[in-house]
Scaffold this motif. Structure first.
Motif, PDB file in Angstrom:
ATOM      1  N   ALA A  71       0.832  -1.210   0.000  1.00  0.00           N
ATOM      2  CA  ALA A  71       0.000   0.000   0.000  1.00  0.00           C
ATOM      3  C   ALA A  71       0.865   1.257   0.000  1.00  0.00           C
ATOM      4  O   ALA A  71       0.589   2.216  -0.736  1.00  0.00           O
ATOM      5  N   LEU A  72       1.909   1.269   0.823  1.00  0.00           N
ATOM      6  CA  LEU A  72       2.790   2.441   0.889  1.00  0.00           C
ATOM      7  C   LEU A  72       3.421   2.730  -0.467  1.00  0.00           C
ATOM      8  O   LEU A  72       3.446   3.880  -0.920  1.00  0.00           O
ATOM      9  N   LYS A  78       3.441   6.400  -5.161  1.00  0.00           N
ATOM     10  CA  LYS A  78       3.481   6.619  -6.612  1.00  0.00           C
ATOM     11  C   LYS A  78       2.315   7.491  -7.079  1.00  0.00           C
ATOM     12  O   LYS A  78       2.452   8.285  -8.002  1.00  0.00           O
ATOM     13  N   LYS A  79       1.172   7.343  -6.415  1.00  0.00           N
ATOM     14  CA  LYS A  79      -0.045   8.060  -6.808  1.00  0.00           C
ATOM     15  C   LYS A  79      -0.088   9.503  -6.319  1.00  0.00           C
ATOM     16  O   LYS A  79      -0.721  10.353  -6.935  1.00  0.00           O
ATOM     17  N   ASP A  80       0.557   9.770  -5.172  1.00  0.00           N
ATOM     18  CA  ASP A  80       0.277  11.009  -4.451  1.00  0.00           C
ATOM     19  C   ASP A  80       1.559  11.562  -3.814  1.00  0.00           C
ATOM     20  O   ASP A  80       2.061  11.020  -2.826  1.00  0.00           O
ATOM     21  N   VAL A 103      -8.025   4.376  -3.701  1.00  0.00           N
ATOM     22  CA  VAL A 103      -8.448   2.976  -3.854  1.00  0.00           C
ATOM     23  C   VAL A 103      -7.259   2.156  -4.366  1.00  0.00           C
ATOM     24  O   VAL A 103      -6.536   2.611  -5.258  1.00  0.00           O
ATOM     25  N   PRO A 104      -6.978   0.961  -3.851  1.00  0.00           N
ATOM     26  CA  PRO A 104      -7.722   0.200  -2.837  1.00  0.00           C
ATOM     27  C   PRO A 104      -7.127   0.317  -1.426  1.00  0.00           C
ATOM     28  O   PRO A 104      -7.312  -0.581  -0.611  1.00  0.00           O
ATOM     29  N   TRP A 105      -6.432   1.443  -1.158  1.00  0.00           N
ATOM     30  CA  TRP A 105      -5.713   1.586   0.115  1.00  0.00           C
ATOM     31  C   TRP A 105      -6.159   2.826   0.896  1.00  0.00           C
ATOM     32  O   TRP A 105      -5.352   3.497   1.536  1.00  0.00           O
TER      33      TRP A 105
END
Length: 208
Positions: free
Chosen positions: A12-13, A18-20, A187-189
């Motif tokens: 999740a980390l 990578k997303k944010d 999503v999904p974390w």
């Protein structure tokens, strides 16, 4: 059923970083810390009731007073205390009734948590909100802190919304468009993102 094992927490980390970019900075600040389950369904729900609509600091203070009143916080222990003794810890009349309702439910439904572990998130919420005093927010805290479900976004949580506002420089209160943007983004974390945003505001990790 997917839960936040140590392995999944690390996955999740990496995904969230990578997303944010903003969340990446927060995660790196508190990278040695993580969400931990109390492994006691009654305690998690009782402490969540304590924390309803008050600050983390105030909830912790009230809970510590209750711990001094009673050797072991469990359904029998709560029901044995006089309501005036619980009130002396800082609980409102309404929350005292909620704790009693919860205690009676657990006395009458032994090992109910075994059933919940195999249910989808929404079904567990449906079950929990049948207990007077437990609304969607409290049920979501249970999914996060006891069952370690990975994708819970408690969008009515004031702490989460304030943390988003501060860290992403958005006007508070957030509008529905902004809330839905973050809800989809993580999503999904969503549970992991929520936990780190809480952590960015509080001097100690939030625990229920």
């Amino acid at each position: 059923m997917i839960i936040l094992t140590n392995k999944n927490w690390l996955i999740a980390l990496n995904d969230l970083k990578k997303k944010d970019k903003i969340l990446k900075k927060i995660i790196n600040t508190y990278k040695s810390e993580k969400l931990k389950s109390k492994k006691d369904p009654f305690l998690t729900l009782a402490k969540s009731i304590t924390g309803q609509q008050i600050s983390v600091k105030a909830a912790n203070s009230i809970w510590l007073k209750l711990e001094k009143k009673i050797k072991k916080i469990n359904p029998n222990g709560i029901l044995k205390l006089k309501k005036s003794e619980i009130a002396a810890c800082g609980f409102s009349k309404q929350k005292i009734n909620y704790l009693h309702n919860l205690s009676i439910f657990f006395k009458n439904n032994k090992n109910i948590e075994k059933k919940w572990k195999n249910l989808e998130d929404e079904k567990i919420i449906e079950d929990l909100i049948k207990i007077k005093g437990i609304g969607k927010w409290t049920a979501e805290m249970f999914l996060i802190f006891y069952l370690l479900r990975p994708n819970i976004f408690p969008q009515s949580d004031i702490g989460l919304l304030k943390a988003i506002s501060i860290n992403y420089n958005l006007k508070y209160p957030l509008n529905d468009k902004d809330i839905n943007k973050f809800k989809k983004k993580w999503v999904p974390w969503s549970t992991v993102a929520t936990w780190y945003l809480w952590r960015s505001l509080d001097p100690i990790p939030v625990k229920y």
